[in-house]
Design an enzyme around this catalytic site. Sequence first.
Site, mmCIF file in Angstrom:
data_model
loop_
_atom_site.group_PDB
_atom_site.id
_atom_site.type_symbol
_atom_site.label_atom_id
_atom_site.label_comp_id
_atom_site.label_asym_id
_atom_site.label_seq_id
_atom_site.Cartn_x
_atom_site.Cartn_y
_atom_site.Cartn_z
ATOM 1 N N GLU A 190 42.471 36.107 43.867
ATOM 2 C CA GLU A 190 43.469 35.966 44.930
ATOM 3 C C GLU A 190 43.391 37.044 46.015
ATOM 4 O O GLU A 190 44.316 37.856 46.161
ATOM 5 C CB GLU A 190 44.874 35.951 44.328
ATOM 6 C CG GLU A 190 45.094 34.854 43.307
ATOM 7 C CD GLU A 190 46.548 34.759 42.829
ATOM 8 O OE1 GLU A 190 47.347 35.635 43.194
ATOM 9 O OE2 GLU A 190 46.869 33.811 42.111
ATOM 10 N N GLU A 244 44.580 29.633 36.844
ATOM 11 C CA GLU A 244 45.943 30.035 36.479
ATOM 12 C C GLU A 244 46.873 28.878 36.787
ATOM 13 O O GLU A 244 46.764 28.227 37.841
ATOM 14 C CB GLU A 244 46.444 31.243 37.293
ATOM 15 C CG GLU A 244 45.879 32.557 36.864
ATOM 16 C CD GLU A 244 46.417 33.722 37.700
ATOM 17 O OE1 GLU A 244 47.561 33.661 38.196
ATOM 18 O OE2 GLU A 244 45.668 34.698 37.851
HETATM 19 C C1 BGC Z 1 48.453 36.378 39.772
HETATM 20 C C2 BGC Z 1 49.002 36.858 38.459
HETATM 21 C C3 BGC Z 1 50.513 36.730 38.463
HETATM 22 C C4 BGC Z 1 50.854 35.270 38.612
HETATM 23 C C5 BGC Z 1 52.348 34.963 38.592
HETATM 24 C C6 BGC Z 1 49.114 35.151 40.309
HETATM 25 O O1 BGC Z 1 49.378 35.343 41.657
HETATM 26 O O2 BGC Z 1 47.059 36.230 39.728
HETATM 27 O O3 BGC Z 1 48.569 38.164 38.247
HETATM 28 O O4 BGC Z 1 51.113 37.282 37.356
HETATM 29 O O5 BGC Z 1 50.357 34.788 39.831
HETATM 30 O O6 BGC Z 1 52.981 35.527 39.685
#
Ligand code: BGC
Length: 466
Positions: free
Chosen positions: A168, A353
């Site tokens: 990111e 993610e």
């Molecule tokens: C990030 C994580 C973060 C998650 C939830 C993403 O932007 O890569 O490190 O914990 O979102 O906010």
Amino acid sequence: MPNAQSTFPPDFLWGAATSAYQVEGSPLADGAGVSNWHRFAHTPGRVRDGDTGDMACDHYRRMPEDVALMQSLGLNAYRFSVAWSRVLPEGKGRINAAGLGFYERLVDRLLAAGIQPMLTLHHWDLPAVLDDRGGWLNPDSAHWFAEFTATMVRRLDDRVKLWTTFNEPWVITDGGFLHGTLAPGHRSAFEAAIAARHLMRAHGLAVQAYRANGAHQIGLVVNLEPKVAASDAPADLAARARAEAYMNRQYLDPALLGQCPPELREVFGEAWVDWPEADLALARQPIDYLGINYYTHQVTQHDATAWPVRASGRPQRQSSHTETGWEVFPQGLTETLCWVRDRYGDIPQYVTENGAAFYDPPVAGPDGVHDPLRVDYLRSHLEAVAEAIRRGVDVRGYMAWSLLDNLEWAHGFSKRFGITHVDFATGHRTPKDSARWYAEFIAQHRASQGAQRGCGSSATPRGTSG
Ligand code: BGC
């Protein structure tokens, strides 16, 4: 409609993700250097309740237990990041063998458990000594990152097949340099524009360093949100286009098309400087896959007072939201995966993610933690991934965020994203209902693949059929 489980290809990666500063703890152990996040978290007022990563999930010491947990859930992939300051305490030059050793042991243990490591080189924690030299504002940062990349690749490419340069980059510049909510905590549009360029130069040099030293796959992970105009009014449509350029295309267009979205000139105004051709060419290195982090979508409307996209989000209708205020919008994940394919071509994609913070009841008794909202979130988003696959998108894996409740950056420990509950006082782990549900989903996928193989010729060893 086929059920979701059987839609996923047989070699699909089922994983969970974490990042170094959010879970490891022991940030200065075994000769590690200080990172910018260690310093940021120890600066009063930066992180809610004064929380720090000093202990976090204590993963640095409990790593074997965590790998066993993954194995018990049936995961076949684990996405994690490396703390640069453990490996190169001065940011460059001298290698700290003990720091590197931790990641070697982690990788070996994962492989022994049948879990494929997916290694992210940079998930926001930068050695503080490099921060002191300007961090991503310094043109040399691209070379520092390439050196760090080469160091890791030389040691681990024999065992790690999936590498990521950055997690990111948009968040690094937006949170770290524009709004100051994340390390290093600066608030300057001029700096955000400069850091963006150096991050992509660093990405390009790191991919080159990877090709010179490694033989497997390297990609980039971005966070994307479909941007939806609040109305058909021309001002709202223009706001939507700016928001999309700023968040979704700012890094992908250089990396995959060798250009910057022209809307960025308007978004950044006088802070924007066009990139030299050489930097655009450097940013556009052939990569093997894209990682997509997806959480929500955003409705944008024109707002002359808001900077830099002059757009603000507002919910369009009654909808459910997570503890971080993000609208639950699973179909946006299908849209996002299709959008990437349509705009950038048929590059392999991983959902690197996806998850949600919800209020979880405290652990009580042997029953564990009931988190029905997170179960629904995972179910609906996995269905959205299946739908993208049905529409022909080459999606190769899904990593739930997160394996463990952890340090949610400036929110400290107040937001729990884990499929596993962590008692931050004792370190005790308790898989939540969502972890059990995910494990069951993965098991059903494997069973459906086994059943399909059982019906087809591929189950029959060559040469034994009549
Ligand atoms: C990030 C994580 C973060 C998650 C939830 C993403 O932007 O890569 O490190 O914990 O979102 O906010």
